[in-house]
Design an enzyme around this catalytic site. Structure first.
Site, PDB file in Angstrom:
ATOM      1  CB  VAL A   1       1.570  41.664 -28.353  1.00 32.33           C
ATOM      2  CG1 VAL A   1       3.031  42.023 -28.590  1.00 32.33           C
ATOM      3  CG2 VAL A   1       1.424  40.643 -27.228  1.00 32.33           C
TER       4      VAL A   1
ATOM      5  CE1 TYR B   1       2.235  29.157 -22.111  1.00 26.46           C
ATOM      6  CE2 TYR B   1       2.394  26.767 -22.115  1.00 26.46           C
ATOM      7  CZ  TYR B   1       2.947  28.008 -22.386  1.00 26.46           C
ATOM      8  OH  TYR B   1       4.206  28.101 -22.923  1.00 26.46           O
TER       9      TYR B   1
END
Length: 253
Positions: free
Chosen positions: A63, A163
Site C-alpha cells: 500500500v 507510530y
C-alpha cells in the site's frame, strides 16, 4: 448504508483485526476485497468469508507504492463492479525510544529506517488507498465510506514516536476527507482501538497480558470482534462522519 452486496475493501485483511472485520461484514452480506502482502493469509480469510456465506477476492499489494495502489483499485472496481467502502487497516510498528541514554551517554537514536517504514505504510499507505478509493467512488457516482484505523497511541506513547505520529495523522486525515468529500456522498471516520487481543498480543506471556489488563478500567483486553462491530456501525450509519471512535475499555494514555 445497507451492507448487503456492497463492495468493501479491507487493507491488512489477511489476519488479526482485518480478518475479524471481514467476517463481521461477511455476516452482513458485504462482498470483500481483501488486501495484504501474504497470499496464504488472504486465502485463509477468504475461506472463512465464504464459510460465512459471502464472497470476495484477494489482492496482494504494497500500500505504500503509488502505482500498485492505483492498479489495485482499478482492478477491484473492474472485478467487483463497484466500490462502496474502504477500511484502511494495514499498519506496522517499529518501536524504539526517540533517544536512548545510558549512564549519561547517548547509546542510540530512532533511525530513519524506523521512521520511514512506519510513515510509508501507516500514513502514506492510508493516504494512497483513500485517494484512489474516493476517486473511484466519484468517477462511478457511488456513495461510500472510508474508515481509518488509528490507535489510542495517537495521543502519544513512550517508544512510539513514529507510530503515534502516523496514528494522529490518519485520524486528522479522516476529518479532512469528511469535509471535502461530503458533497459526493462520501463519508470518512476513524477508530482508535486500545489494547486488543489479536494473535500478536495473545502470543505475549500471560503475566504481561494480565499486567496490561489490570491498567484498563474494563479490566480486560478488547476483542477483535468489538473493533469489527464498530466498523460495521460506521458503515451502516449514514449520518456518521468526521469522528474518531475510541474503543479502549475506558483507557486513556
Amino acid at each position: 448504508m445497507d451492507l448487503k452486496d456492497k463492495v468493501v475493501v479491507i487493507t491488512g485483511g489477511g489476519r488479526g483485526l482485518g480478518r475479524a472485520m471481514a467476517l463481521e461484514l461477511a455476516n452482513k452480506g458485504a462482498r470483500l476485497a481483501l488486501v495484504d502482502l501474504n497470499q496464504d493469509d488472504l486465502d485463509e480469510t477468504l475461506n472463512q468469508v465464504k464459510a460465512a456465506g459471502s464472497d470476495g477476492r484477494t489482492y496482494v499489494c504494497n500500500v505504500s507504492k503509488e502505482a500498485e495502489v492505483e492498479a489495485l483499485f482499478e482492478s477491484i472496481v473492474a472485478d467487483m463492479g463497484g466500490l462502496n467502502g474502504l477500511v484502511n487497516n494495514a499498519g506496522i510498528t517499529r518501536d524504539g525510544l526517540f533517544i536512548k541514554v545510558k549512564d549519561g551517554e547517548i547509546v542510540s537514536k530512532m533511525s530513519m529506517d524506523q521512521w520511514n517504514l512506519v510513515m510509508d505504510v501507516n500514513l502514506t499507505g492510508t493516504f494512497l488507498c483513500a485517494r484512489e478509493a474516493a476517486a473511484q467512488m466519484i468517477k462511478n457516482k457511488q456513495e461510500g465510506c472510508i474508515i481509518n484505523i488509528s490507535s489510542i497511541s495517537r495521543s502519544g506513547n513512550m517508544g512510539q514516536t513514529n507510530y503515534t505520529a502516523t496514528k494522529a495523522g490518519v485520524e486528522a486525515m479522516a476529518v479532512t476527507w469528511a469535509k471535502e468529500l461530503a458533497r459526493y456522498g462520501i463519508r470518512a471516520a476513524s477508530i482508535a482501538p486500545g489494547y486488543i487481543g489479536t494473535e500478536m498480543v495473545m502470543a505475549m506471556k500471560e503475566e504481561a497480558r494480565e499486567k496490561i489488563a489490570a491498567g484498563i478500567p474494563a479490566k480486560r483486553l478488547g476483542k477483535p470482534e468489538e473493533i469489527a462491530h464498530t466498523v460495521s456501525f460506521i458503515l451502516e450509519n449514514d449520518y456518521v462522519s468526521g469522528r474518531c471512535f475510541e474503543v479502549d475499555g475506558g483507557l486513556r494514555i
